[in-house]
Motif scaffolding. Structure first.
Motif, PDB file in Angstrom:
ATOM      1  N   ASP A   1     -25.283 -22.439  -2.884  1.00 34.42           N
ATOM      2  CA  ASP A   1     -25.590 -21.124  -3.170  1.00 34.42           C
ATOM      3  C   ASP A   1     -24.071 -20.366  -3.084  1.00 34.42           C
ATOM      4  N   ALA A   2     -24.169 -19.304  -3.414  1.00 28.71           N
ATOM      5  CA  ALA A   2     -22.878 -18.649  -3.313  1.00 28.71           C
ATOM      6  C   ALA A   2     -22.387 -18.299  -1.901  1.00 28.71           C
ATOM      7  N   CYS A   3     -23.035 -18.013  -1.091  1.00 28.26           N
ATOM      8  CA  CYS A   3     -22.702 -18.109   0.495  1.00 28.26           C
ATOM      9  C   CYS A   3     -21.948 -19.547   1.031  1.00 28.26           C
ATOM     10  N   ALA A   4     -22.563 -20.444   0.338  1.00 30.38           N
ATOM     11  CA  ALA A   4     -21.972 -21.935   0.745  1.00 30.38           C
ATOM     12  C   ALA A   4     -20.788 -21.907   0.170  1.00 30.38           C
ATOM     13  N   ALA A   5     -20.415 -21.200  -0.931  1.00 26.44           N
ATOM     14  CA  ALA A   5     -19.322 -21.537  -1.892  1.00 26.44           C
ATOM     15  C   ALA A   5     -18.420 -20.312  -0.951  1.00 26.44           C
ATOM     16  N   ALA A   6     -18.672 -19.244  -0.489  1.00 30.39           N
ATOM     17  CA  ALA A   6     -17.629 -18.543   0.145  1.00 30.39           C
ATOM     18  C   ALA A   6     -16.989 -18.910   1.279  1.00 30.39           C
ATOM     19  N   ASP A   7     -18.143 -19.759   1.919  1.00 31.11           N
ATOM     20  CA  ASP A   7     -17.872 -20.319   3.589  1.00 31.11           C
ATOM     21  C   ASP A   7     -16.707 -21.472   3.320  1.00 31.11           C
ATOM     22  N   ALA A   8     -16.657 -22.143   2.046  1.00 34.65           N
ATOM     23  CA  ALA A   8     -15.764 -23.055   1.781  1.00 34.65           C
ATOM     24  C   ALA A   8     -14.375 -22.630   1.372  1.00 34.65           C
ATOM     25  N   VAL A   9     -14.228 -21.471   1.021  1.00 40.23           N
ATOM     26  CA  VAL A   9     -12.960 -20.678   0.434  1.00 40.23           C
ATOM     27  C   VAL A   9     -11.717 -20.848   1.383  1.00 40.23           C
ATOM     28  N   PRO A  10     -11.875 -20.559   2.814  1.00 41.60           N
ATOM     29  CA  PRO A  10     -10.594 -20.796   3.678  1.00 41.60           C
ATOM     30  C   PRO A  10      -9.925 -22.097   3.670  1.00 41.60           C
ATOM     31  N   SER A  11     -10.850 -23.175   3.571  1.00 40.89           N
ATOM     32  CA  SER A  11     -10.365 -24.614   3.825  1.00 40.89           C
ATOM     33  C   SER A  11      -9.769 -24.952   2.462  1.00 40.89           C
ATOM     34  N   LEU A  12      -9.970 -24.337   1.348  1.00 40.69           N
ATOM     35  CA  LEU A  12      -9.380 -24.650   0.077  1.00 40.69           C
ATOM     36  C   LEU A  12      -7.935 -23.988  -0.207  1.00 40.69           C
ATOM     37  N   LEU A  13      -7.765 -23.063   0.384  1.00 39.69           N
ATOM     38  CA  LEU A  13      -6.733 -22.390   0.148  1.00 39.69           C
ATOM     39  C   LEU A  13      -5.251 -23.084   0.360  1.00 39.69           C
ATOM     40  N   ASP A  14      -5.384 -24.058   1.041  1.00 44.96           N
ATOM     41  CA  ASP A  14      -4.351 -24.750   1.775  1.00 44.96           C
ATOM     42  C   ASP A  14      -3.543 -25.431   0.657  1.00 44.96           C
TER      43      ASP A  14
END
Length: 971
Positions: free
Chosen positions: A286-299
């Motif tokens: 869901d969109a909330c799970a996608a949002a949770d993943a954002v910080p780890s992907l920004l690197d």
């Protein structure tokens, strides 16, 4: 003596228009039509301006401000009018920079800068920069029509801001003028430059001194309350006044929404793009799970990290885009991650990114999109989000969804928490919306199904946005992440900032604009969030009964016209691959855009500015250059269908009145053609003689047009005297004999018969002489069109009921059978069956004769897709058929040919008609090698080609028929 700028009740529109006209301000308009067109932007708000000014030169801007200052009239600056927060509409004078004040003034590849006027469209700047291997970093989804001035006004960001920053980060210098007429050059300033400026003793010195004093007195506040994360766009960007930010007045003015000064020119920084890019799609539960993943992907040094919820993708209907979605990783939300670098490193980086995503809770799968065409189709969903999300799925076309809370942003590490609580807040208020946005920077976009038609619904809107503002403040976020505050959020700013910061904003505004003459009511001293609503329970639309059913809008013509929410994709003059809007691409006049026409029609339903209802001359004139191409019905992300609205309007406008001559000649062409078929040589002799000019003048036909020649023998006469060929083992097919090919180019239909019989079909034609009614529909003669439609259903209904395919060779008539017939005869089962049975020749051969091998033709071609075919069926089946034939075909991204049935023949339309064709089609035809086939299935397209070039167009049926083996007799 001047009046107060806010007191406009006693200001006379005619007096303002007259003063502006005499004041050398450029093109000035104060008529009801223009004022209606500029009454709204892409927001929920509506204000009728006193006048609209289109400056051509710098002095026109200065003169306009001078006149408005003398009259005490406020000024609102406007670019493309795509603002979703209401800051591009105002009750005073609107300055539209997009039409004329839009030049590229300079481009320095070595310095990597460009200087532009505020009305330049971003894509035009990008095209110029690309010639030097450069681009402008901020790229909002409206890049094909948004202007640099508008981007500066809102501090627009876009898809790649996670890598390349906001507009403010890419602005080097600004030249602006205040409401009082002080021209100032803005940029970074050293302490010595500040001291020298303040010592000058002029108006500029007083301005800079006041701003410097404001900053020095509030250093701690500016450092701790403002500029805390990249998408903190709400309010004024006072943090740029800090010494460590080099007292950058240019950046401080970016995002001020036209409330401080008017931009005269801007110097912006350009950057080199990466050598290659890759799109990695990551699926989540869901969109909330996608949002949770954002910080780890920004690197992973991303160029973009965009989020889409399934609720948005479910709205997509375009077949090719739908196909691209259906092959994505199974999920209920996706992150679109773009990486840049060398081609060699991208696969490794894509895998590393996917590996990081796999560690996140709720991850469902990933895919690297290697096909650039598919990647473009997927990105198009994101770009069209603001339009797609305005109609949520549901019966009757779905509920309307609106902006108003579409732009909030939080620090990325707060996104998951905010989105969960935001979703709960929607449920608490019994609201819903499709979420998407710039997840990589914590910025969410959503259109919500507010009900502005009732007092209760408006109260829910007020309560929801207030609660949402408090939620944003609790997460350390910003009410606006790139769209600005405008009327939508300015009144909520105290919930985010508190009284001290609001007081600083008010002082900042007062220093720049002590008269409150520039865009009053935005950011400070705000208008209420529920004031000036475009849809309001306090306005009762006129009781307008329609002929056509408008089922997608619940039978409500006002609701149909307000489908246009103002995203302005119809203003994408340089956007290829779409058809809408041919006349706007020529004139670049808002009146001739899909949006401008829809705005006028909506105002007509309100009866306030446009007061004559169906008899309105303003609406009639705005619709005059509509080609009825139907491109908007599919290219507009909201499905605005001006061609249908035009037919409905013309029906009522001319009811019981004498019509233009062309409505009788071109509108009744099928019937007149039957009369001409009795003596075609005599008719041709007359229309080619000295009497031709008189005939055209009396018939409302453009003097520059050659009248088509009638065939010596109609197709029907030929067909009914021939012996069928072939075995017909596939069974019968009903060939629709359209009036154009039957009377003017029967060889097209003959070729169709040869091809169908070669493919194993037994060709039949309807009894008698039938017509789809298209020419009566486009000229708004709907009562006659309906009678003709009933005859058509009588002739074709039995075949459709028996499952016999109905194949059309003329795209406009085929489209009429597929769509218009069922609309004219609402509820008629035969009409619905006919619509479902009607196919193009290519669709029939590809889908119902897939084992038939067409003749191999090792040749090349360019093809013009008829605009009605683009709107109803597309060109994919034709492309597949041509590939099977071995034809090296190039489908032109040309839009409409410009002739469009009766349009290009009507007096007064010739110049626009030819100019539309000259944009892509006609130059491509002239440049084509002599052995390259010019494919054009539309009679109008072939006519335009033959009359404007020395080449002729070929129908695909003719291309195939000429290559058939000798065993099948050729006609």
């Amino acid at each position: 003596m001047t009046t107060t700028v806010q007191d406009l009740g006693s200001v006379d529109t005619a007096a303002v228009t007259d003063a502006l006209s005499r004041g050398n301000c450029g093109e000035v308009a104060g008529d009801a039509g223009r004022r209606a067109q500029y009454s709204a932007d892409a927001s929920n708000y509506r204000q009728i301006p006193l006048a609209v000014v289109f400056p051509r030169e710098r002095r026109h801007v200065l003169n306009t401000l001078g006149v408005c200052r003398r009259l005490g009239v406020p000024v609102t600056s406007r670019g493309a009018g795509t603002s979703t927060s209401g800051q591009a509409v105002g009750a005073g004078v609107v300055l539209d920079f997009s039409r004329f004040f839009n030049r590229l003034l300079a481009l320095d590849p070595q310095a990597r800068t460009a200087t532009v006027q505020p009305g330049i469209v971003l894509d035009d700047l990008q095209t110029a920069a690309a010639e030097h291997g450069l681009l402008f970093g901020a790229d909002p989804s409206t890049h094909s029509r948004c202007t640099l001035g508008g981007m500066i006004g809102n501090n627009a960001c876009g898809t790649h801001s996670v890598a390349w920053g906001r507009t403010a980060d890419n602005v080097a210098e600004l030249e602006v003028v205040t409401y009082r007429g002080t021209v100032v050059h803005l940029g970074e300033m050293t302490q010595d430059e500040i001291d020298d400026a303040m010592a000058a003793g002029d108006d500029r010195a007083q301005l800079i001194a006041s701003l410097y004093q404001l900053a020095q007195s509030n250093l701690a506040t500016l450092r701790t309350k403002l500029g805390q994360f990249p998408r903190q766009v709400s309010g004024y960007a006072l943090e740029h006044l800090l010494p460590e930010n080099r007292f950058n007045l240019a950046r401080a003015l970016v995002g001020s929404e036209g409330t401080l000064a008017v931009v005269l020119s801007a110097t912006v920084r350009l950057i080199p793009p990466p050598p290659a890019r890759a799109l990695v799609v990551l699926g989540f539960q869901d969109a909330c799970a996608a949002a949770d993943a954002v910080p780890s992907l920004l690197d992973h040094r991303l160029l973009a990290l965009e989020g889409l919820d399934q609720a948005l993708t479910d709205i997509v209907t375009r077949p090719e885009t739908r196909a691209a979605i259906d092959t994505l990783p199974a999920a209920r939300a996706w992150l679109f991650a773009e990486i840049g670098g060398t081609p060699d490193e991208l696969p490794r980086r894509a895998e590393a990114l996917a590996a990081s995503a796999r560690q996140a809770d709720g991850f469902t799968g990933s895919e690297v999109i290697a096909d650039p065409a598919r990647a473009r189709r997927l990105w198009r969903i994101r770009e069209d989000g603001a339009g797609l999300a305005t109609r949520l799925p549901g019966p009757g076309g779905g509920s309307e969804a609106w902006p108003g809370w579409e732009d909030a942003a939080v620090p990325p590490d707060q996104l998951g928490s905010y989105l969960r609580q935001f979703t709960e807040l929607l449920g608490h208020h019994q609201l819903q919306g499709a979420v998407y946005g710039h997840f990589g920077e914590g910025c969410l976009h959503v259109r919500i199904n507010f009900d502005f038609t009732t007092e209760e619904g408006t109260a829910v809107f007020r309560a929801f946005v207030t609660d949402a503002a408090e939620l944003i403040a609790a997460h350390g976020g910003s009410l606006s992440g790139e769209h600005g505050d405008g009327q939508a959020r300015s009144a909520l700013l105290p919930l985010m900032y508190g009284p001290d910061i609001i007081a600083l904003f008010e002082e900042f505004k007062s220093i720049w604009d002590p008269d409150n003459g520039l865009n009053p009511g935005m950011i400070v001293h705000p208008l209420p969030v529920d004031g000036n609503l475009r849809v309001s329970p306090h306005r009762t639309p006129l009781p307008l009964t329609t002929v056509l059913p408008f089922h997608a809008d619940g039978g409500d013509f006002a609701k149909a016209t307000r489908r246009c929410v103002g995203v302005g994709k119809c203003r994408s003059a340089g956007h290829r691959g779409d058809v809408m809007c041919p006349s706007y691409r020529v004139t670049l006049d808002e009146r001739d855009s899909t949006r401008g026409r829809a705005r006028l029609l909506y105002e007509m339903t309100q009866g306030e500015v446009i007061t004559d209802g169906w008899r309105s001359t303003e609406v009639r004139d705005a619709l005059d250059l509509c080609l009825s191409c139907k491109g908007c019905s599919v290219d507009c992300p909201v499905g605005v269908d001006v061609a249908t609205y035009k037919s409905e309007f013309l029906h009522h406008h001319y009811k019981g009145r004498v019509r233009p001559a062309s409505h009788y000649t071109m509108g009744w062409l099928p019937l007149l053609s039957r009369l001409a078929a009795r003596m075609p040589r005599l008719v041709n002799a007359l229309t080619s003689s000295r009497l031709a000019s008189l005939i055209k003048r009396l018939g409302g036909i453009a003097a520059q047009r050659n009248l088509p020649q009638f065939a010596d023998q109609t197709f029907l006469t030929w067909f009914r005297s021939r012996t069928p060929q072939g075995e017909g083992h596939r069974g019968p097919v009903m060939l629709w004999v359209d009036s154009f090919n039957n009377h003017f180019t029967p060889d097209v239909l003959k070729a169709g018969v040869d091809v169908l019989e070669s493919a194993g079909f037994r060709v039949q034609v309807p009894d008698g002489t039938q017509c789809c009614g298209l020419t009566w529909i486009t000229t708004g003669q709907l009562s006659i069109a309906r009678r003709i439609a009933r005859r058509t259903t009588t002739a074709l209904g039995p075949a459709a009921g028996a499952g016999i395919p109905i194949v059309g060779l003329e795209p406009s008539c085929t489209a009429a059978l597929r769509s218009d017939l069922a609309e004219l005869l609402d509820g008629n089962a035969d009409a619905r069956a006919i619509a479902g049975s009607t196919v193009t020749l290519a669709e029939l051969l590809i889908h119902q004769a897939s084992d038939w091998q067409p003749p191999l033709i090792e040749t090349s071609s360019i093809s013009q897709t008829h605009c009605h075919q683009h709107a109803t069926s597309g060109f994919s089946a034709d492309s597949t058929l041509l590939r099977r034939m071995g034809v090296d075909n190039t489908t032109l991204d040309s839009g409409c040919c410009g002739l469009a049935g009766n349009f290009g023949f009507e007096r007064g339309h010739y110049d626009v008609s030819v100019a539309a064709g000259e944009q892509v089609l006609l130059p491509a035809v002239r440049a084509a090698d002599l052995d390259t086939h010019i494919l054009a299935d539309g009679f109008s397209c072939r006519t335009q080609i033959s009359q404007q070039t020395d080449r002729t167009g070929t129908h695909v049926a003719q291309l195939i028929a000429r290559a058939l083996p000798p065993s099948v007799p050729s006609s």
